[in-house]
Design a protein around this motif. Sequence first.
Motif, mmCIF file in Angstrom:
data_model
loop_
_atom_site.group_PDB
_atom_site.id
_atom_site.type_symbol
_atom_site.label_atom_id
_atom_site.label_comp_id
_atom_site.label_asym_id
_atom_site.label_seq_id
_atom_site.Cartn_x
_atom_site.Cartn_y
_atom_site.Cartn_z
ATOM 1 N N ALA A 457 10.390 4.130 8.247
ATOM 2 C CA ALA A 457 9.038 3.650 7.942
ATOM 3 C C ALA A 457 9.010 2.135 7.897
ATOM 4 O O ALA A 457 9.958 1.481 7.458
ATOM 5 C CB ALA A 457 8.576 4.214 6.603
ATOM 6 N N GLY A 458 7.881 1.582 8.330
ATOM 7 C CA GLY A 458 7.633 0.160 8.128
ATOM 8 C C GLY A 458 7.194 -0.096 6.702
ATOM 9 O O GLY A 458 7.335 0.748 5.810
ATOM 10 N N THR A 459 6.631 -1.249 6.458
ATOM 11 C CA THR A 459 6.217 -1.648 5.116
ATOM 12 C C THR A 459 5.176 -0.685 4.562
ATOM 13 O O THR A 459 4.151 -0.427 5.199
ATOM 14 C CB THR A 459 5.634 -3.063 5.145
ATOM 15 N N THR A 460 5.435 -0.157 3.385
ATOM 16 C CA THR A 460 4.425 0.623 2.665
ATOM 17 C C THR A 460 4.110 0.005 1.307
ATOM 18 O O THR A 460 3.071 0.286 0.711
ATOM 19 C CB THR A 460 4.892 2.074 2.449
ATOM 20 N N ASP A 633 0.345 -7.367 -9.316
ATOM 21 C CA ASP A 633 -0.274 -7.281 -7.990
ATOM 22 C C ASP A 633 0.686 -6.687 -6.970
ATOM 23 O O ASP A 633 0.319 -5.800 -6.190
ATOM 24 C CB ASP A 633 -0.717 -8.669 -7.527
ATOM 25 N N VAL A 634 1.916 -7.175 -6.968
ATOM 26 C CA VAL A 634 2.891 -6.704 -5.986
ATOM 27 C C VAL A 634 3.209 -5.229 -6.198
ATOM 28 O O VAL A 634 3.279 -4.448 -5.240
ATOM 29 C CB VAL A 634 4.179 -7.549 -6.048
ATOM 30 N N LEU A 635 3.384 -4.826 -7.436
ATOM 31 C CA LEU A 635 3.815 -3.461 -7.716
ATOM 32 C C LEU A 635 2.713 -2.429 -7.523
ATOM 33 O O LEU A 635 2.991 -1.253 -7.282
ATOM 34 C CB LEU A 635 4.362 -3.365 -9.141
ATOM 35 N N CYS A 638 -0.323 -1.408 -2.409
ATOM 36 C CA CYS A 638 0.398 -0.835 -1.277
ATOM 37 C C CYS A 638 -0.117 -1.465 0.016
ATOM 38 O O CYS A 638 -1.093 -2.223 0.021
ATOM 39 C CB CYS A 638 0.235 0.678 -1.243
ATOM 40 N N VAL A 639 0.521 -1.121 1.110
ATOM 41 C CA VAL A 639 0.239 -1.807 2.362
ATOM 42 C C VAL A 639 -1.197 -1.605 2.831
ATOM 43 O O VAL A 639 -1.760 -2.472 3.520
ATOM 44 C CB VAL A 639 1.233 -1.372 3.455
ATOM 45 N N ASP A 640 -1.821 -0.487 2.474
ATOM 46 C CA ASP A 640 -3.207 -0.268 2.898
ATOM 47 C C ASP A 640 -4.187 -1.147 2.134
ATOM 48 O O ASP A 640 -5.375 -1.195 2.473
ATOM 49 C CB ASP A 640 -3.599 1.202 2.745
ATOM 50 N N GLN A 641 -3.698 -1.857 1.111
ATOM 51 C CA GLN A 641 -4.574 -2.705 0.304
ATOM 52 C C GLN A 641 -4.306 -4.199 0.494
ATOM 53 O O GLN A 641 -5.166 -5.015 0.159
ATOM 54 C CB GLN A 641 -4.388 -2.362 -1.181
ATOM 55 N N ILE A 642 -3.140 -4.539 1.028
ATOM 56 C CA ILE A 642 -2.804 -5.971 1.068
ATOM 57 C C ILE A 642 -3.712 -6.750 2.009
ATOM 58 O O ILE A 642 -3.955 -7.937 1.806
ATOM 59 C CB ILE A 642 -1.326 -6.220 1.451
#
Length: 765
Positions: A457-460, A633-635, A638-642
């Motif tokens: 998987a890529g970044t999640t 914020d980081v924790l 997820c990638v769908d929100q960044i």
Amino acid sequence: MRKQPLVKISFFLVLLVVLHTGVSALFPPSLPAEIEKFDRLLSQGVEVLYLGDSTLLLPLGEVTTGEILQELLPEREVGQVAHPAYGLEVFHAYAAHMDRHGVSPQTLVLPINLRSFSPAWDRRPAYQFTKERRLLALGHPWARLLLRPLEAFGFFQPSISQRVFLDTPVYDGDEVVGEVRDYETLADDEILQEEAENAYREVALEDEETAQAVLTYHYMLNLEPDHRKLDESIEVAELAERRGFNVIFYISPINVEQGERFLGSRFTERLRENIQVVESRLDAAALDSVTLLNLAFELPAYDFTDLEHLTETGKEVVAEQVASAVEGAQGPSVSAPPEATSTATAAPTSMTVTATPSPTPAAGEATATPWAAPSVTPTATPVTPEAVTPTPTVTGGDVTDVRAIDRYRPSGTYPVDMYRITFETVDEVGEVVETQADLYVPYVESETAFPVLGHAAGTTGVGNGCAPLDERTTGRSWGGYHNHSLAYAAQGHIVVFPNWLHFEDPERIHAYFVAELQGQTLLDAVRAAYNVWDGDQALDTEAEPAQAAFMMGYSSGGHAIFAAKDRAPSYAPELPIKGVIGFGPVTDPGLLLQEDPIFGPYIVYAYREFYGEDIIEPAEVYQPRWVSNFEEDVLTTCVDQIFSYYSHSARRMYDPAFREVLDGGRLAEVYPEFAERLAANTAGLGGGTDIAVLILQGTADTVITPPSQRAYVDQLCALGHSVTMIEYEAASHADIRWRSYSDALAWMGDAAQGAELPSDCPASE
């Protein structure tokens, strides 16, 4: 007696005017924000006034071209007024407003968007900006005084009705190919609304026929020399000559690769013909105060976010060209062409210079990249074989649990049975720990062997709520990995798709871009795919693993497959790995910080967790708005929100001092420990040189740009790898997996059969 009603009416009208004047004086109506800003900039004596459309502004929230221009011209005050769908007729209204008030900047900068001549833009009622143009013509104080009654009486209604707009013919060259209404239906119903919130109104290029229609609608008409917008440009030029200021026109950049992908070379030919019309009109004016830049072909596909809107690096190129033209136009000789920068040269219209486009592949799905010296070299120090972690005394791969999930029937040769397995891998201190993977097995009725495919998987995300395996169960969109796994399993592969280490541990986070852990986890997942058949919990299947294994990874998953390749000879020498496949693979975390800062917070947080907080301080890297709540914020993002929270813009994300260090190549000097860790985690340059490599790269990829990927291929070749790299014309980072699906299957088929694979590396002497 007859006069009495007239007197009453006259008295009533006078009273109404007095009352309205009083109300307007006490409660003045607001003018459009752009007009307010325009007047404010003029009153401040701005030296360079930059008017523009959405190409300056979009994507929303990112740095604008005008802001970059101000950086490049620190000694001059630059003002920007832009709005989606603004065009030459609106620019002329602003210029005429300046003329009537006797004020002007030293230089006026105006884009000429070739799409603005299309019926989609030129004839759309909302894009006439009748209200703005008439308010500018009225001027102060009449605009404020009369705005409300004029609006009530419909004075600002556009001169083109919606029906006339929809009846407008659409041309491909001189041939009528339909009416506007035929092409508007290519988008959703919102395209018919009369608002101008988004001038671009992008239509997804879902198939070749739709893409060809959209491109024809927007770009393929023959521009006539007497087009009213060109008349407006001449009037602006003549006004500038009369008032004594310079005007710089530039043809906005266009994603030519995307156009040629669907329409072939005739797309570029039509652009050239239309640009020639623009040049000829301005040349004929023979005005020394006018400069025309042709930037239409200036940028590669990866500097665009679509057909005409730009990334930050694309905007930088435009701003650099405009800044050069401003300096030249305001130098000792206005008529002399300024010094050239890059490939586009600013020149007076009597000496218009056309930028030569970079060579683009012929139209089609894919073109193999000929091996050539790279134009960009990754900044991180390559990982040498000696830098790779030695063989651990403990390895993983044992399967401790198997659970059947479902049988799927995707498009393909085979139905697919899906299982959830729990397997062992090794953490950073050499302890055996458990994680999970989804196993996809082709359904067959007789014994059949299939290659094993480890899917990375890529970044999640890095927090526990962002585990790759949770995408399917939560219904969130992190990369469509379940469907991608099914697609390859349905074509005859046993696919194993693992969670990354620590996603099941509530006390830990994913060790993002830590090569050792990602490489070992993926290798142990592939091991587990073989071990399932040897364990106590037998699968109800006639399929079995063949003695051929591959690993494929998208984006940062490409980092994992190359980290696994490096470690395979020492950590898992028994695995029959025939090749690795990277879909837009991002293998250098230091380079990712430069090319797409939006992923940086994950890297900074993960490295602080893994290597210690002293390695780098978030406050040294990021602007204050990202630091105050950095950990949470980081924790939780997820990638769908960044993409709606963080920014792709280095200027929006990084502290200016850090950005200067990063851009200047001084990271190792200023932050030596951080730079050392980034370099040590560059994947793919350590070992496994006998494992074949396939890299699939889109030319419109903005996460890992084609020049950087070509540089990486050069490094792999230099280490003795056999590398096949295929570039896909105008494919973005998100597009690359499906655009390359057939090629990836064919390459694995050849490799599994032991066929000689093509290599883009130069033959060794």
